[in-house]
Write an enzyme that holds these catalytic residues in place. Structure first.
Site, PDB file in Angstrom:
ATOM      1  N   LYS A  69       0.854  -1.197   0.000  1.00  0.00           N
ATOM      2  CA  LYS A  69       0.000   0.000   0.000  1.00  0.00           C
ATOM      3  C   LYS A  69       0.888   1.245   0.000  1.00  0.00           C
ATOM      4  O   LYS A  69       1.911   1.281   0.713  1.00  0.00           O
ATOM      5  CB  LYS A  69      -0.906  -0.026   1.233  1.00  0.00           C
ATOM      6  N   SER A 144      -9.772   1.522   2.664  1.00  0.00           N
ATOM      7  CA  SER A 144      -8.932   2.314   1.804  1.00  0.00           C
ATOM      8  C   SER A 144      -7.832   1.513   1.106  1.00  0.00           C
ATOM      9  O   SER A 144      -7.186   2.027   0.196  1.00  0.00           O
ATOM     10  CB  SER A 144      -8.280   3.442   2.607  1.00  0.00           C
ATOM     11  N   SER A 168     -10.008  -0.801   6.875  1.00  0.00           N
ATOM     12  CA  SER A 168      -9.474  -0.682   5.521  1.00  0.00           C
ATOM     13  C   SER A 168      -8.767  -1.904   4.952  1.00  0.00           C
ATOM     14  O   SER A 168      -8.439  -1.910   3.757  1.00  0.00           O
ATOM     15  CB  SER A 168      -8.532   0.514   5.432  1.00  0.00           C
TER      16      SER A 168
END
Ligand code: GLN
Length: 448
Positions: A69, A144, A168
């Site tokens: 990420k 996310s 997330s």
């Protein structure tokens, strides 16, 4: 056990790390334009794989492709947080988790798309474009950690790292039909992670199978001298699953009330029944009377911590001034956090939120005196389609089932439970803080 078999093949020489990485790179090149799961692909990945092939003794991740990420620092790769603020910023060091992955011969294949500064549930607030859901095209992949989940679901990597502050990792894992784990708070070092809300953030794995997540957790967990809230608790061999038998499975009407799509709750109830039957377990109704306040407690804490954590992005040291270069949602949190934390409010909102956090934690601790795990849906509804306009409150409600675990500091995971209208739905497993071993044993039973 996809990952386990692949690792055996690489270690026995039947498959080279180079070939493993190459087929992913080719697939990304051919298909990611549509999905947009990566912000950046590592040009050195193939060379790094060749170096692993030359090693006589290979590490535990021997040539597996790991997607990261974009809020986790990797030396020389862009750590953009999917924000214009950091679009030209490259990591100057390896986060603790990255150092551990590299030491075990994992290959960082690229940096994934995400909601800007990890604020969001849909992947729609990335400043680098939406990520599509590979399992339900046209629908949000969840967020996310949208790119990390999509990259796993689309077969662009073996394992991905995401972060989970209020859901997330679990939320996009659920929508994309894969496995995702949020570790207990303090289980995994946050050193090298760009803070979203530092008292809640944890880095965790996403993978197609439970084994891959468990293996990654063994590697990234543990105390770090660079992160003062990591605990010196033994990291067990999570991937060496023990049979889950005679469990007490917690279910809760307080949670059920939060589910806005009956079909989701029905599917989860069926899964719970199946699990109970297969493991000779009993279900037990537990009370979590403050859980409906989780969202209301979560946001004041997050707003204040986002405001505080982003003060360093004033435009001198790291790229652009954040207020002029972030998503609308991040700006909402900065301005809201600035207001809430004003001296004249004397902590009225923040202190109330912390008190509620404590009550929710106490409720979970009490419940876990009677049960081993708690099972719920991951998300109260199906993912919306791109273009559908949701209110801020509707967006926030996506995290009704996931944010309580962050507030309580316990561990949780999403495991695929089936589909509704061809859209994946996950079941959430919650276990006490630092009982990741129990969590993985139950996840393994669910998968089987
Ligand atoms: N959706 C939640 C939020 O926007 C959770 C985000 C996260 O876990 N990083 O705050």
């Amino acid at each position: 056990m996809v990952i386990k078999q692949k690792l055996e093949k690489i270690k026995s020489g039947e498959l080279s790390a180079e070939d493993n990485i190459k087929q992913f790179l080719d697939k990304i090149k051919a298909e990611d334009e549509k999905i947009n799961s990566f912000i950046h692909v590592n040009e050195n990945a193939l060379e790094e794989a060749k170096a692993v092939d030359k090693k006589e003794k290979k590490g535990k991740l021997a040539g597996l492709a790991i997607a990261v990420k974009s809020c986790i620092s990797v030396t020389d790769l862009p750590t953009t947080c999917a924000a214009k603020t950091l679009e030209d910023y490259k990591g100057t060091f390896d986060a603790d988790v990255i150092e551990k992955i590299k030491a075990e011969d994992g290959i960082i294949i690229g940096m994934t798309n995400m909601d800007c500064f990890a604020c969001g549930v849909s992947g729609e607030s990335s400043m680098f474009g939406n990520t599509d859901n590979p399992k339900a095209p046209g629908h949000i992949p969840g967020g996310s950690s949208s790119g990390s989940a999509a990259a796993v679901a689309a077969d662009f990597c073996d394992i991905a790292l995401g972060t989970d502050t209020g859901g997330s990792i679990r939320n996009p894992a659920s929508h994309c039909g894969i496995v995702g784990v949020k570790p207990s708070y303090g289980r995994v070092s946050r050193y090298g992670l760009v803070d979203m809300s530092m008292s809640l953030d944890q880095i965790g794995p996403l993978c197609k199978d439970v084994y891959g997540c468990a293996l990654m957790m063994e590697i990234i967990s543990g105390k770090s001298d660079y992160d003062g809230i990591t605990f010196d608790k033994a990291v067990k061999d999570y991937s060496n699953f023990k049979e889950a038998k005679g469990l007490k499975i917690g279910i809760s009407k307080d949670f059920e009330k939060l589910c806005t799509d009956e079909r989701v709750q029905k599917l989860i109830n069926e899964q719970i029944e199946k699990l109970a039957k297969a493991t000779g377990s009993e279900t037990k109704e537990i009370s979590l009377k403050y859980v409906d306040l989780a969202i209301q407690a979560y946001y004041p804490i997050v707003y204040v911590e986002v405001f505080s954590g982003t003060r360093k992005f004033e435009g001198r040291k790291y790229g652009k001034k954040i207020e002029e270069s972030c998503s609308e949602e991040v700006l909402r949190r900065i301005l809201g956090g600035k207001e809430i934390s004003k001296a004249e409010h004397d902590g009225a909102y923040y202190k109330k939120a912390l008190l509620t956090k404590k009550l929710i934690t106490q409720d979970f601790n009490k419940a876990f005196e009677d049960v081993d795990v708690i099972l719920t849906p991951v998300v109260p509804r199906l993912p919306h389609k791109f273009g559908e306009k949701l209110s801020v409150n509707e967006m926030y409600a996506y995290d009704a089932f996931t944010s309580p675990a962050n507030l309580a500091g316990i561990c949780g995971a999403s495991v695929p439970a089936g589909t509704i209208d061809n859209i994946p739905v996950g079941v959430q497993v919650l276990a006490p803080a630092f009982k990741e071993d129990v969590l993985f044993n139950v996840m393994n039973s669910l998968e089987e």
